[in-house]
Write a protein that holds these residues in place. Structure first.
Motif, PDB file in Angstrom:
ATOM      1  N   PHE A 163      39.750  50.766  19.055  1.00  0.00           N
ATOM      2  CA  PHE A 163      40.295  49.603  19.737  1.00  0.00           C
ATOM      3  C   PHE A 163      39.215  49.023  20.639  1.00  0.00           C
ATOM      4  O   PHE A 163      38.144  49.613  20.804  1.00  0.00           O
ATOM      5  CB  PHE A 163      41.557  49.956  20.541  1.00  0.00           C
ATOM      6  N   SER A 164      39.454  47.865  21.190  1.00  0.00           N
ATOM      7  CA  SER A 164      38.481  47.239  22.079  1.00  0.00           C
ATOM      8  C   SER A 164      38.915  47.424  23.522  1.00  0.00           C
ATOM      9  O   SER A 164      40.112  47.523  23.821  1.00  0.00           O
ATOM     10  CB  SER A 164      38.337  45.748  21.763  1.00  0.00           C
ATOM     11  N   THR A 165      37.945  47.470  24.411  1.00  0.00           N
ATOM     12  CA  THR A 165      38.256  47.653  25.826  1.00  0.00           C
ATOM     13  C   THR A 165      37.339  46.777  26.671  1.00  0.00           C
ATOM     14  O   THR A 165      36.166  46.562  26.314  1.00  0.00           O
ATOM     15  CB  THR A 165      38.102  49.125  26.233  1.00  0.00           C
ATOM     16  N   ALA A 166      37.870  46.279  27.754  1.00  0.00           N
ATOM     17  CA  ALA A 166      37.099  45.493  28.714  1.00  0.00           C
ATOM     18  C   ALA A 166      37.442  45.996  30.112  1.00  0.00           C
ATOM     19  O   ALA A 166      38.613  45.962  30.512  1.00  0.00           O
ATOM     20  CB  ALA A 166      37.422  44.010  28.582  1.00  0.00           C
ATOM     21  N   ILE A 167      36.448  46.486  30.834  1.00  0.00           N
ATOM     22  CA  ILE A 167      36.649  47.031  32.172  1.00  0.00           C
ATOM     23  C   ILE A 167      35.958  46.119  33.165  1.00  0.00           C
ATOM     24  O   ILE A 167      34.743  45.919  33.107  1.00  0.00           O
ATOM     25  CB  ILE A 167      36.082  48.457  32.292  1.00  0.00           C
ATOM     26  N   ASP A 168      36.708  45.541  34.067  1.00  0.00           N
ATOM     27  CA  ASP A 168      36.146  44.648  35.075  1.00  0.00           C
ATOM     28  C   ASP A 168      35.375  45.427  36.136  1.00  0.00           C
ATOM     29  O   ASP A 168      35.593  46.632  36.316  1.00  0.00           O
ATOM     30  CB  ASP A 168      37.266  43.856  35.755  1.00  0.00           C
ATOM     31  N   GLU A 184      36.736  45.892  46.012  1.00  0.00           N
ATOM     32  CA  GLU A 184      37.183  46.646  47.188  1.00  0.00           C
ATOM     33  C   GLU A 184      37.754  45.694  48.231  1.00  0.00           C
ATOM     34  O   GLU A 184      37.605  45.897  49.432  1.00  0.00           O
ATOM     35  CB  GLU A 184      36.041  47.476  47.762  1.00  0.00           C
ATOM     36  N   ALA A 185      38.436  44.674  47.759  1.00  0.00           N
ATOM     37  CA  ALA A 185      39.073  43.725  48.659  1.00  0.00           C
ATOM     38  C   ALA A 185      40.093  44.435  49.527  1.00  0.00           C
ATOM     39  O   ALA A 185      40.860  45.279  49.068  1.00  0.00           O
ATOM     40  CB  ALA A 185      39.762  42.625  47.849  1.00  0.00           C
ATOM     41  N   ALA A 186      40.082  44.120  50.800  1.00  0.00           N
ATOM     42  CA  ALA A 186      40.994  44.713  51.783  1.00  0.00           C
ATOM     43  C   ALA A 186      40.824  46.227  51.881  1.00  0.00           C
ATOM     44  O   ALA A 186      41.738  46.947  52.300  1.00  0.00           O
ATOM     45  CB  ALA A 186      42.441  44.370  51.460  1.00  0.00           C
ATOM     46  N   GLY A 187      39.650  46.723  51.461  1.00  0.00           N
ATOM     47  CA  GLY A 187      39.388  48.149  51.574  1.00  0.00           C
ATOM     48  C   GLY A 187      40.105  49.009  50.564  1.00  0.00           C
ATOM     49  O   GLY A 187      40.173  50.228  50.715  1.00  0.00           O
ATOM     50  N   VAL A 188      40.655  48.392  49.507  1.00  0.00           N
ATOM     51  CA  VAL A 188      41.390  49.143  48.477  1.00  0.00           C
ATOM     52  C   VAL A 188      40.624  49.039  47.161  1.00  0.00           C
ATOM     53  O   VAL A 188      40.674  47.999  46.497  1.00  0.00           O
ATOM     54  CB  VAL A 188      42.819  48.591  48.316  1.00  0.00           C
ATOM     55  N   PRO A 189      39.898  50.070  46.744  1.00  0.00           N
ATOM     56  CA  PRO A 189      39.143  49.995  45.484  1.00  0.00           C
ATOM     57  C   PRO A 189      40.076  49.886  44.277  1.00  0.00           C
ATOM     58  O   PRO A 189      40.998  50.684  44.128  1.00  0.00           O
ATOM     59  CB  PRO A 189      38.370  51.323  45.462  1.00  0.00           C
ATOM     60  N   HIS A 190      39.843  48.899  43.448  1.00  0.00           N
ATOM     61  CA  HIS A 190      40.655  48.731  42.248  1.00  0.00           C
ATOM     62  C   HIS A 190      39.886  47.898  41.230  1.00  0.00           C
ATOM     63  O   HIS A 190      38.903  47.225  41.563  1.00  0.00           O
ATOM     64  CB  HIS A 190      41.992  48.060  42.573  1.00  0.00           C
ATOM     65  N   PHE A 191      40.324  47.971  39.988  1.00  0.00           N
ATOM     66  CA  PHE A 191      39.703  47.181  38.931  1.00  0.00           C
ATOM     67  C   PHE A 191      40.720  46.960  37.818  1.00  0.00           C
ATOM     68  O   PHE A 191      41.736  47.662  37.730  1.00  0.00           O
ATOM     69  CB  PHE A 191      38.441  47.863  38.388  1.00  0.00           C
ATOM     70  N   ALA A 192      40.440  45.984  36.983  1.00  0.00           N
ATOM     71  CA  ALA A 192      41.318  45.659  35.859  1.00  0.00           C
ATOM     72  C   ALA A 192      40.721  46.201  34.573  1.00  0.00           C
ATOM     73  O   ALA A 192      39.504  46.293  34.415  1.00  0.00           O
ATOM     74  CB  ALA A 192      41.511  44.148  35.753  1.00  0.00           C
ATOM     75  N   ALA A 193      41.602  46.565  33.652  1.00  0.00           N
ATOM     76  CA  ALA A 193      41.180  47.060  32.342  1.00  0.00           C
ATOM     77  C   ALA A 193      42.101  46.469  31.284  1.00  0.00           C
ATOM     78  O   ALA A 193      43.321  46.418  31.478  1.00  0.00           O
ATOM     79  CB  ALA A 193      41.220  48.582  32.303  1.00  0.00           C
ATOM     80  N   VAL A 194      41.524  46.025  30.176  1.00  0.00           N
ATOM     81  CA  VAL A 194      42.297  45.500  29.057  1.00  0.00           C
ATOM     82  C   VAL A 194      41.889  46.245  27.795  1.00  0.00           C
ATOM     83  O   VAL A 194      40.704  46.303  27.461  1.00  0.00           O
ATOM     84  CB  VAL A 194      42.082  43.986  28.863  1.00  0.00           C
ATOM     85  N   CYS A 195      42.861  46.840  27.132  1.00  0.00           N
ATOM     86  CA  CYS A 195      42.620  47.504  25.855  1.00  0.00           C
ATOM     87  C   CYS A 195      43.516  46.846  24.806  1.00  0.00           C
ATOM     88  O   CYS A 195      44.681  46.547  25.083  1.00  0.00           O
ATOM     89  CB  CYS A 195      42.936  49.001  25.947  1.00  0.00           C
ATOM     90  N   GLU A 196      42.971  46.651  23.619  1.00  0.00           N
ATOM     91  CA  GLU A 196      43.782  46.004  22.595  1.00  0.00           C
ATOM     92  C   GLU A 196      43.295  46.337  21.190  1.00  0.00           C
ATOM     93  O   GLU A 196      42.148  46.724  20.972  1.00  0.00           O
ATOM     94  CB  GLU A 196      43.785  44.490  22.794  1.00  0.00           C
ATOM     95  N   ALA A 197      44.210  46.213  20.263  1.00  0.00           N
ATOM     96  CA  ALA A 197      43.950  46.360  18.833  1.00  0.00           C
ATOM     97  C   ALA A 197      45.037  45.583  18.120  1.00  0.00           C
ATOM     98  O   ALA A 197      45.886  44.933  18.760  1.00  0.00           O
ATOM     99  CB  ALA A 197      43.949  47.829  18.423  1.00  0.00           C
ATOM    100  N   GLN A 198      45.039  45.630  16.811  1.00  0.00           N
ATOM    101  CA  GLN A 198      46.063  44.905  16.058  1.00  0.00           C
ATOM    102  C   GLN A 198      47.459  45.380  16.448  1.00  0.00           C
ATOM    103  O   GLN A 198      47.774  46.556  16.389  1.00  0.00           O
ATOM    104  CB  GLN A 198      45.857  45.135  14.554  1.00  0.00           C
ATOM    105  N   GLY A 199      48.276  44.467  16.892  1.00  0.00           N
ATOM    106  CA  GLY A 199      49.658  44.798  17.215  1.00  0.00           C
ATOM    107  C   GLY A 199      49.929  45.114  18.664  1.00  0.00           C
ATOM    108  O   GLY A 199      51.083  45.237  19.063  1.00  0.00           O
TER     109      GLY A 199
END
Length: 394
Positions: free
Chosen positions: A40-45, A49-64
């Motif tokens: 499958f494909s993945t994209a990790i942003d 660390e906005a407001a002192g809270v570490p976080h990130f977005a991740a998108v994984c996808e394949a057919q369906g």
């Protein structure tokens, strides 16, 4: 069953000297390798660390299917550094103080009663350091043993110091002995919930979790590894105590990976932690899942964590059993199988082959996280044919 399209993950790492940036890099590397293995494909942003809270977005996808996730990192590197950056003599003394505290609170006896291998893991660094220090003292006392005049201490004391500095410390670092000393300091502190640094950290993560639970999502996953499981139980318990409606009407999954909640919960002074484990188990919106591995000595294999915390009448945690040997290429497994700390980290690392467990799929894939799934038997190209649920309940 419809795939999970939107997920919020709140992850509590284990006791490692890694900040949020390092955990993000590890997650990205593992996600990329998992995508190659599973097709499958993945994209990790990048990490925010906005407001002192570490976080990130991740998108994984394949057919369906396509799953978008937001991952919050509740790393406790500041606490790790607090215990690890003290002078060596202070680290040794503080480590042995925590060793004595665990024994006095009944931890040693309880470890051997419920998971004898964890009991050996507890004893290992302290026995190793005790033998080394005894060797240094023996070298220093050679003139006394041999009946030499006192001036011979002029060579025996420097020799003892050289043995300590250039033999004992490098050898003990090979097995991360002082790191484990610090781990037991935090364990004793987390059982008592003492210390302003720990208290402030728990408060910050409680606020982070409440804010994360306000985001719209199909599923909310609170994942934790090793010592992070105790901290996650504290934080989720605090949320249930202070704002129980934060999870109302939501699907919340509490997952421990090689969880060491009982490392602290079996200590006599950990009454608050045991209460919070019970509250988590009884919350109807929360699914409690423990991922365990026989060859991982740093957790309580086949343990009934909820029952051992005194809640025999509460719903027990679901168990998922994995085999590290079946997730890695033979040569890679041969390299790590005798390194118990490395085996313990495998829960949050990528696999080499398709198997029954994958951390990336657990946190960013299309399958509901509270269902133990043997991914290896299905084709990820089409979601409708990919589900095979194998639930194991203790």
């Amino acid at each position: 069953m419809e795939p999970v399209k939107r997920r919020v993950v709140i992850h509590f790492p284990g006791f490692e000297r890694m900040d949020a940036q390092a955990h993000h890099r590890r997650f990205k590397r593992s996600a990329q390798r998992s995508a190659e293995v599973w097709g499958f494909s993945t994209a990790i942003d990048p990490l925010s660390e906005a407001a002192g809270v570490p976080h990130f977005a991740a998108v994984c996808e394949a057919q369906g299917w396509r799953t978008a996730s937001t991952i919050y990192l509740c790393d406790h590197n500041g606490l790790v550094e607090k215990f690890s950056d003290k002078p060596i003599f202070q680290r040794i003394l503080a480590g042995f103080a925590s060793f004595g505290s665990v024994i006095v609170q009944g931890g040693l006896a309880a470890y051997f009663r419920h998971a004898w291998r964890f009991g050996l893991f507890f004893l290992f660094p302290f026995l190793l350091m005790s033998i080394g220090l005894a060797g240094s003292l023996a070298v220093a006392a050679l003139p006394l043993w041999l009946g030499f005049p006192p001036w011979h201490y002029l060579w025996s004391l420097p020799l003892a110091w050289a043995f300590y500095r250039y033999v004992l410390l490098p050898f003990s670092e090979r097995y991360l002995t002082l790191h484990l000393f610090a781990d037991w300091e935090l364990a004793a502190s987390a059982a008592r919930i003492d210390g302003p640094d720990l208290t402030r950290w728990l408060e910050r993560q409680c606020n982070t979790m409440i804010e994360a639970l306000e985001e719209p999502a199909d599923e909310y996953v609170i994942s934790s590894h090793s010592m992070g499981s105790t901290l996650a139980a504290h934080v989720l318990g605090m949320v249930l105590e202070r704002k129980p409606d934060a999870i109302a009407g939501k699907r919340v999954v509490f997952i421990t990976l090689g969880g060491a909640i009982l490392q602290c919960a079996l200590l006599k002074l950990a009454s608050r932690l045991r209460q919070r484990v019970g509250a988590i188990a009884r919350a109807p919106e929360v699914s409690f899942l423990e991922v365990q591995c026989l060859t991982d000595v740093i957790h309580f294999y086949r343990s009934a964590v909820v029952s051992l915390c005194g809640h025999h009448d509460a719903p027990q945690a679901e168990l998922m059993f994995i085999r590290v040997k079946h997730l890695l290429a033979p040569e890679r497994y041969r390299r790590i199988k005798r390194d118990f700390l490395r085996v313990h980290r495998q829960y949050v690392l990528h696999a080499d082959v398709r198997g029954s467990f994958d951390f990336t799929l657990l946190t960013t894939g299309p399958f509901p996280a509270d269902l133990t799934t043997d991914y290896s038997k299905r084709d990820f190209g089409g979601f409708a044919d990919a589900l095979l649920f194998e639930k194991t309940k203790l």
